[in-house]
Scaffold this motif. Sequence first.
Motif, PDB file in Angstrom:
ATOM      1  N   ILE A  85     -11.475   2.855 -10.793  1.00 55.35           N
ATOM      2  CA  ILE A  85     -11.067   2.666  -9.399  1.00 55.35           C
ATOM      3  C   ILE A  85     -10.213   1.403  -9.335  1.00 55.35           C
ATOM      4  N   PRO A  86      -9.024   1.463  -8.757  1.00 60.02           N
ATOM      5  CA  PRO A  86      -8.160   0.269  -8.718  1.00 60.02           C
ATOM      6  C   PRO A  86      -8.809  -0.869  -7.938  1.00 60.02           C
ATOM      7  N   LYS A  87      -8.576  -2.082  -8.405  1.00 60.82           N
ATOM      8  CA  LYS A  87      -9.051  -3.256  -7.677  1.00 60.82           C
ATOM      9  C   LYS A  87      -8.358  -3.331  -6.317  1.00 60.82           C
ATOM     10  N   PRO A  88      -9.081  -3.635  -5.265  1.00 61.79           N
ATOM     11  CA  PRO A  88      -8.438  -3.712  -3.945  1.00 61.79           C
ATOM     12  C   PRO A  88      -7.558  -4.944  -3.825  1.00 61.79           C
ATOM     13  N   ASP A  89      -6.477  -4.802  -3.098  1.00 60.76           N
ATOM     14  CA  ASP A  89      -5.598  -5.933  -2.803  1.00 60.76           C
ATOM     15  C   ASP A  89      -6.063  -6.533  -1.480  1.00 60.76           C
ATOM     16  N   VAL A  90      -7.014  -7.435  -1.566  1.00 61.60           N
ATOM     17  CA  VAL A  90      -7.613  -7.991  -0.352  1.00 61.60           C
ATOM     18  C   VAL A  90      -6.651  -8.901   0.399  1.00 61.60           C
TER      19      VAL A  90
END
Length: 832
Positions: free
Chosen positions: A360-365
């Motif tokens: 799952i891609p890391k979120p761009d917070v």
Amino acid sequence: MKSKNIMKIILVGFQLAFATMVSAQHTHPNKNTVDDLPPHKMEMAEGRGKTVTYHLYVSDTTVNYANNKEVKAIAVNGQIPAPTLEFTEGDTAVIFVHNRLHHHETSTHWHGLLLPNIEDGVPYLTTPPIKPGGVRKFVFPLKQSGTYWYHSHTMLQEQSGLYGPILIHPRKDTHPIDHDVVLLLSDWTNENPSEVHRTLRRNDPASEWYTIRKGYAQSLDKLISHGSYFQRVKSAWTRMPAMDLSDVYYDAFLVNGKRSIDLSQYKPGDRLRVRVINGSSSTYFYLNYGGGKIRLIAADGLDVTPISIDRILIGTAETYDFLITVPSDGAYELRATPQDVSGSTSVYIGSGEKFKAGNIPKPDVWDMDKMMMDMTVNFPGRMKMKGMDHGSMENMDTEGMDMGGMEEKNKTPKKVSQEKQSPNDNQDSGHDMKMDDEMNRKDSLQKQDHSGHKMGSKDMGKMKMEQDSTDHTAHGQHMKEAQPSEKVDHSMHGEMTGHQVGPDSTAEVVFNYDMLRALEKTTFDPVRPKKNYHLTLTGNMYRYVWSINKKVLSEADMINIKKGEVVQFTLENTTMMNHPMHLHGHFFRVLNKNGDYSPLKHTVDVPPMTSVTIEFAADEEKDWFFHCHILYHMMSGMARIVHYEGSERDTALANAPLKNLFKEDRQWFLYGSLAAKSHMSELQANYFNSRNAFRLEANANYEGQYEAEVSYERYLNDWLRPYIGFRGLQQKYYNVFNGKQIFEQDYELPVLGFRYTLPFFIEADVSVNMKGRVRGELEGEQWLLPKMFFNWRVNTDKEYHLDLEYMLAKKLSLSAGYDSRYRWGGGLLVRF
């Protein structure tokens, strides 16, 4: 005579043998069993069902789940999670809960079960708490089948380990399977849950420690490098705190109490009904499978029209059932990844070489738009609100935002030890897809008796609950997956209305609620009166106060409903967090694109900036709980009592006053800091709850100069609070504006004023003392680097204070700066 005695002995022997056999069938293996735990008993009863008895012992324990650290926890029968309670629809459950905690009461809520109000398990509302050393006998008929769970509803005990699965078999299976597999997902922190809650409620850099540990610091350098600085400025202007997908940093994510498990005991070709329970305290999990698409067949315990999906976001307290066929060519990973992608937990299905699920891609917070895509995946396309509540983004226009599914770069399953890829030809370990197709056609022509999900009209709101299976296709095969070069059309996700994507489809399918379709109509009798309640989910992340209609539970009126009505709750989420809303004692329709076939659930995810409508038949009685199932949100006030007009509290609650329930969001917290520097010392302490705060602020040098103030303030709303206090000072300072040295000594009794949080979270303080002297002050903070903060303060006495702080740990920092009264210096700052 002798022959009669012999016959009696033989009969007694048969009875003992039968009882032993039945007891063994209902005893669940446990490595750490309690020595005096009676065996689980199953007694034959008149009619179709049985009486099934369990004894659950709640006790203190220690565990070592992460970082080789022994920490305190709560176990049931010596284990975490608690034992699986297994029944068959129509049984009568008799459950004894023994409280062996030394100093604390406890409770047990049977999540999703339809049962008498007094058995529901919410202390002080529906059920008396279980005192230390006490025991509570729960007795209720099982009117339903499916996957459910149980957990404590007392304070933060759920976070410490008090949760377990419930499996209720239907009278007749709706899907042919070989084995049931129960997977309970959970999150674990080595911190005391009370300390976690206190950390979230603080208003200092320590409250950002969990974000820092996850690598999602919204510091100035990160914002600039991600091109999000001006977006953050816009958000800060509306007093929206830095974004994150979840509040807590967890040390481990577990499935059935372990980091990972394997299901190698099952044979290739076996059909598994995998029952997934999100029993976490505050974590949403993505679920995906290394063998391709998985077949979703039930939601919150009830069968739905089967659909084939690649990924699903499971909200806290939701349950989903899947069909997976054991592969023949390896062990394929079923991975649960927290929404913030800060870890994972895995189940390997099959034996042999291991194949991983896609990442799952890391979120761009740091990017608001991308974050919203992550958070609204269950309701894509619904984010159309123009404004948000305080603590959120006010006046944000989100029309036209692309709320489609996220792209996943790593779609090809990876072998753990070698480069070998999983097969793309979707081999089925001997399972015949044509056979499934033929079975589907037969199912559509022949209506089967699925009494396993058939409930009384009172229980399910006068609905027909005879569920006809329309698809028995196994769905654990090695389905062909989209290759990285293939473009996936995510626009389809918002258009799915129960339409099934074929098992051979190569398109990635991300689950959303519009795909949930009941097997039969769930509509109500149109002549029944209908009433709608608009409930706005509100909150202030800056203060970590969560509410409904801007009121916490202890401040709010009950939601009064009338028996016989069809009740609609329109849930409008104006915050920047997902809220899994759970209604006790009822199933409700989640109104989606399937109209009359909208699904029934007991817990619904309400993503940020969306509005979701649920409706249910008011056919119960007495008071039921409605709340956000993120534990720390509920404890901070996001809850309501649903009250049937004219009903009265059960007499068993005479010694369990309702006011004790309200103590949860009225809880007081203490936090502060002490800095010892070369030129001065500083002390700050705050003792506060949702509406009130006592503050102590003091600073001094080593030549007898000081200033101290004690005050009490009352929050009139999220940002404004008047106060009364006492101030004293004796100090000499250098006025850089005119170069003069000033000495002042004064005792000011009292001081009246108000504090107000301005845009950019600048704190304004205006006060007047008993001599009529007015003083105004501004102070603020800038997050420079992930562990570095710049603090400043200035007042109308022409005093100012500048300070740089570097966090060495959650409770320890280096601090250095300049004070106009005490000059330069530096030292250590310790938090408490």
